[in-house]
Motif scaffolding. Structure first.
Motif, PDB file in Angstrom:
ATOM      1  N   LEU A 107     -23.237 -49.455  -2.545  1.00  0.00           N
ATOM      2  CA  LEU A 107     -22.358 -50.206  -3.344  1.00  0.00           C
ATOM      3  C   LEU A 107     -21.010 -50.600  -2.334  1.00  0.00           C
ATOM      4  O   LEU A 107     -20.473 -51.801  -2.478  1.00  0.00           O
ATOM      5  N   THR A 108     -20.496 -49.546  -1.560  1.00  0.00           N
ATOM      6  CA  THR A 108     -19.583 -49.936  -0.570  1.00  0.00           C
ATOM      7  C   THR A 108     -19.784 -51.053   0.307  1.00  0.00           C
ATOM      8  O   THR A 108     -19.142 -51.944   0.523  1.00  0.00           O
ATOM      9  N   VAL A 109     -21.026 -51.056   0.805  1.00  0.00           N
ATOM     10  CA  VAL A 109     -21.654 -52.001   1.766  1.00  0.00           C
ATOM     11  C   VAL A 109     -21.658 -53.386   0.896  1.00  0.00           C
ATOM     12  O   VAL A 109     -21.273 -54.544   1.493  1.00  0.00           O
ATOM     13  N   MET A 110     -22.152 -53.394  -0.246  1.00  0.00           N
ATOM     14  CA  MET A 110     -22.067 -54.529  -1.104  1.00  0.00           C
ATOM     15  C   MET A 110     -20.684 -55.169  -1.403  1.00  0.00           C
ATOM     16  O   MET A 110     -20.585 -56.550  -1.297  1.00  0.00           O
ATOM     17  N   ILE A 111     -19.610 -54.252  -1.815  1.00  0.00           N
ATOM     18  CA  ILE A 111     -18.410 -54.863  -2.384  1.00  0.00           C
ATOM     19  C   ILE A 111     -17.467 -55.179  -1.295  1.00  0.00           C
ATOM     20  O   ILE A 111     -16.690 -55.845  -1.382  1.00  0.00           O
ATOM     21  N   LEU A 112     -17.838 -54.418   0.005  1.00  0.00           N
ATOM     22  CA  LEU A 112     -16.896 -54.768   1.244  1.00  0.00           C
ATOM     23  C   LEU A 112     -16.669 -56.089   1.596  1.00  0.00           C
ATOM     24  O   LEU A 112     -15.519 -56.545   1.709  1.00  0.00           O
ATOM     25  N   PRO A 113     -17.684 -56.917   1.630  1.00  0.00           N
ATOM     26  CA  PRO A 113     -17.397 -58.370   1.852  1.00  0.00           C
ATOM     27  C   PRO A 113     -16.531 -59.106   1.165  1.00  0.00           C
ATOM     28  O   PRO A 113     -15.763 -60.091   1.240  1.00  0.00           O
ATOM     29  N   THR A 114     -16.887 -58.872  -0.540  1.00  0.00           N
ATOM     30  CA  THR A 114     -16.231 -59.318  -1.494  1.00  0.00           C
ATOM     31  C   THR A 114     -14.759 -59.139  -1.379  1.00  0.00           C
ATOM     32  O   THR A 114     -13.972 -60.023  -1.317  1.00  0.00           O
ATOM     33  N   VAL A 115     -14.393 -57.947  -1.408  1.00  0.00           N
ATOM     34  CA  VAL A 115     -13.013 -57.278  -1.218  1.00  0.00           C
ATOM     35  C   VAL A 115     -12.286 -57.844  -0.075  1.00  0.00           C
ATOM     36  O   VAL A 115     -11.205 -58.305   0.081  1.00  0.00           O
ATOM     37  N   THR A 116     -13.070 -57.802   1.268  1.00  0.00           N
ATOM     38  CA  THR A 116     -12.518 -58.459   2.479  1.00  0.00           C
ATOM     39  C   THR A 116     -12.167 -59.846   1.992  1.00  0.00           C
ATOM     40  O   THR A 116     -11.049 -60.268   2.828  1.00  0.00           O
TER      41      THR A 116
ATOM     42  N   LEU B 171     -12.921 -46.710  -3.672  1.00  0.00           N
ATOM     43  CA  LEU B 171     -12.066 -45.770  -2.915  1.00  0.00           C
ATOM     44  C   LEU B 171     -12.469 -45.901  -1.275  1.00  0.00           C
ATOM     45  O   LEU B 171     -11.198 -45.877  -0.301  1.00  0.00           O
ATOM     46  N   ILE B 172     -13.624 -46.048  -0.920  1.00  0.00           N
ATOM     47  CA  ILE B 172     -14.156 -46.306   0.577  1.00  0.00           C
ATOM     48  C   ILE B 172     -13.903 -47.629   0.866  1.00  0.00           C
ATOM     49  O   ILE B 172     -13.360 -47.822   2.024  1.00  0.00           O
ATOM     50  N   ALA B 173     -14.073 -48.638   0.104  1.00  0.00           N
ATOM     51  CA  ALA B 173     -14.066 -49.966   0.429  1.00  0.00           C
ATOM     52  C   ALA B 173     -12.876 -50.637   0.513  1.00  0.00           C
ATOM     53  O   ALA B 173     -12.510 -51.614   1.440  1.00  0.00           O
ATOM     54  N   THR B 174     -11.962 -50.331  -0.189  1.00  0.00           N
ATOM     55  CA  THR B 174     -10.657 -50.912  -0.092  1.00  0.00           C
ATOM     56  C   THR B 174      -9.775 -50.889   1.068  1.00  0.00           C
ATOM     57  O   THR B 174      -9.479 -51.576   1.459  1.00  0.00           O
ATOM     58  N   PRO B 175      -9.667 -49.473   1.671  1.00  0.00           N
ATOM     59  CA  PRO B 175      -8.947 -49.284   2.776  1.00  0.00           C
ATOM     60  C   PRO B 175      -9.560 -50.132   4.078  1.00  0.00           C
ATOM     61  O   PRO B 175      -8.845 -50.788   4.924  1.00  0.00           O
ATOM     62  N   LEU B 176     -10.968 -50.025   3.961  1.00  0.00           N
ATOM     63  CA  LEU B 176     -11.782 -50.685   5.250  1.00  0.00           C
ATOM     64  C   LEU B 176     -11.641 -52.320   5.022  1.00  0.00           C
ATOM     65  O   LEU B 176     -11.424 -52.911   6.191  1.00  0.00           O
TER      66      LEU B 176
ATOM     67  N   ALA C 244      -8.211 -58.263  -5.756  1.00  0.00           N
ATOM     68  CA  ALA C 244      -9.569 -58.044  -4.900  1.00  0.00           C
ATOM     69  C   ALA C 244     -10.003 -56.541  -5.322  1.00  0.00           C
ATOM     70  O   ALA C 244     -11.408 -56.591  -5.315  1.00  0.00           O
ATOM     71  N   LEU C 245      -9.283 -55.581  -5.442  1.00  0.00           N
ATOM     72  CA  LEU C 245     -10.047 -54.417  -5.745  1.00  0.00           C
ATOM     73  C   LEU C 245     -10.581 -54.517  -7.042  1.00  0.00           C
ATOM     74  O   LEU C 245     -11.598 -53.759  -7.045  1.00  0.00           O
ATOM     75  N   VAL C 246      -9.711 -54.989  -8.136  1.00  0.00           N
ATOM     76  CA  VAL C 246     -10.548 -54.890  -9.527  1.00  0.00           C
ATOM     77  C   VAL C 246     -11.859 -55.797  -9.266  1.00  0.00           C
ATOM     78  O   VAL C 246     -12.935 -55.543 -10.030  1.00  0.00           O
ATOM     79  N   PHE C 247     -11.797 -56.960  -8.572  1.00  0.00           N
ATOM     80  CA  PHE C 247     -13.041 -57.669  -8.512  1.00  0.00           C
ATOM     81  C   PHE C 247     -14.341 -56.925  -8.045  1.00  0.00           C
ATOM     82  O   PHE C 247     -15.506 -56.962  -8.290  1.00  0.00           O
ATOM     83  N   GLY C 248     -14.024 -56.094  -6.988  1.00  0.00           N
ATOM     84  CA  GLY C 248     -14.960 -55.409  -6.033  1.00  0.00           C
ATOM     85  C   GLY C 248     -15.400 -54.310  -7.183  1.00  0.00           C
ATOM     86  O   GLY C 248     -16.577 -54.028  -6.908  1.00  0.00           O
ATOM     87  N   MET C 249     -14.606 -53.446  -7.836  1.00  0.00           N
ATOM     88  CA  MET C 249     -14.880 -52.511  -8.948  1.00  0.00           C
ATOM     89  C   MET C 249     -15.852 -53.056  -9.847  1.00  0.00           C
ATOM     90  O   MET C 249     -16.776 -52.578 -10.437  1.00  0.00           O
ATOM     91  N   ALA C 250     -15.559 -54.582 -10.540  1.00  0.00           N
ATOM     92  CA  ALA C 250     -16.262 -54.980 -11.626  1.00  0.00           C
ATOM     93  C   ALA C 250     -17.770 -55.489 -11.151  1.00  0.00           C
ATOM     94  O   ALA C 250     -18.630 -55.081 -11.833  1.00  0.00           O
ATOM     95  N   ARG C 251     -17.909 -55.673  -9.787  1.00  0.00           N
ATOM     96  CA  ARG C 251     -19.104 -55.923  -9.295  1.00  0.00           C
ATOM     97  C   ARG C 251     -19.791 -54.610  -9.039  1.00  0.00           C
ATOM     98  O   ARG C 251     -21.063 -54.665  -9.236  1.00  0.00           O
TER      99      ARG C 251
END
Length: 278
Positions: free
Chosen positions: A140-149, A70-75, A193-200
């Motif tokens: 986790l937000t910091v971790m998945i943010l680069p992947t989703v971006t 929820l936090i990482a996706t809009p960023l 991208a969102l689903v991959f981030g959630m999976a990680r």
């Protein structure tokens, strides 16, 4: 390809056979396992049944995963729009290498940063120990943010240029073009991208284990110690005897993780097959 398929089937069979032993060998109720809130595999309740309620860990895993997404996706989408649509030269020369560097950082480094920075900050602001779902969510937000971006950048870049040109030619502003044309056209890739981030995030173990507190209790607050499926697995698997109930229930937790991973894979494939979700 055939070898990979066989390997995947072998892994699924191995984990499933171990995980299902809890229910067919040790006679534990599936419902009590999924809905129980007391995790003490070495003890019995008043009816002689083992206390193997996995709901606290399942709730903890979903809690940190959903909050981080929820936090990482809009960023991530905002950063991708900036890199592709607003400042592509700066994004390609500066931000893209930074994102690739962040993706390659080991999870233990994120865990150490969370342990030395995030946990003390949480302790100072909210009291208590500082460990909990909130600290795990930040890490986790910091971790998945680069992947989703990174995946969001690829999705937006893949939108044909003539879509933008046609929108602008019809009198749409830059932001109308981005929101009404680019993002809608890239919706399939952004969802992927969102689903991959959630999976990680759902399968992350070490970083979360270092900051969440690892208390196998039902979370009632974001700033109180909790646990996830992966944190309990990494802490307990080496201290059990294969074939015993204590070991089998950990394999059952691993089976839940595997089923969730398969669910994320199926969702990604459905998104890619349909192109978009309407």
């Amino acid at each position: 390809m055939a070898t990979m398929a066989v390997g995947a089937l072998v892994i699924i069979y191995f984990v499933a056979s171990k995980g299902l032993a809890t229910f067919f060998v040790n006679k534990v109720s599936i419902w009590s396992f999924l809905s129980g809130q007391d995790w003490q595999p070495s003890k019995l309740d008043g009816g002689g049944h083992p206390l193997v309620g996995a709901l606290p860990m399942i709730a903890g895993s979903f809690g940190v995963t959903l909050l981080a997404a929820l936090i990482a996706t809009p960023l991530a989408i905002g950063a991708a729009i900036f890199m592709v649509e607003i400042s592509p030269k700066f994004g390609k020369r500066v931000l893209q290498p930074v994102i690739e560097l962040l993706i390659g950082i080991p999870s233990v480094v994120y865990g150490l940063i969370g342990l030395t920075i995030i946990v003390p900050v949480m302790r100072h602001w909210f009291g208590g120990t500082g460990f909990g779902i909130a600290a795990g969510t930040v890490v986790l937000t910091v971790m998945i943010l680069p992947t989703v971006t990174s995946l969001a950048v690829d999705a937006i870049t893949a939108v044909p240029r003539h879509y933008r040109e046609a929108s602008l030619a019809l009198g749409a502003t830059r932001w109308q073009t981005i929101s009404g044309v680019v993002l809608k056209s890239a919706r399939s890739g952004l969802l992927t991208a969102l689903v991959f981030g959630m999976a990680r995030a759902f399968g992350e173990a070490l970083a979360v284990q270092m900051v969440i507190g690892n208390a196998a209790i039902m979370p009632t607050s974001l700033v109180e110690p909790a646990s996830t499926l992966t944190s309990i697995l990494t802490m307990s698997m080496g201290n059990t005897i294969p074939g015993q109930l204590e070991n089998n229930v950990l394999w059952s937790l691993a089976l839940v993780l595997l089923l969730m991973s398969l669910f994320f894979i199926i969702v990604v494939r459905l998104i890619g097959k349909r192109g978009s979700i309407k």
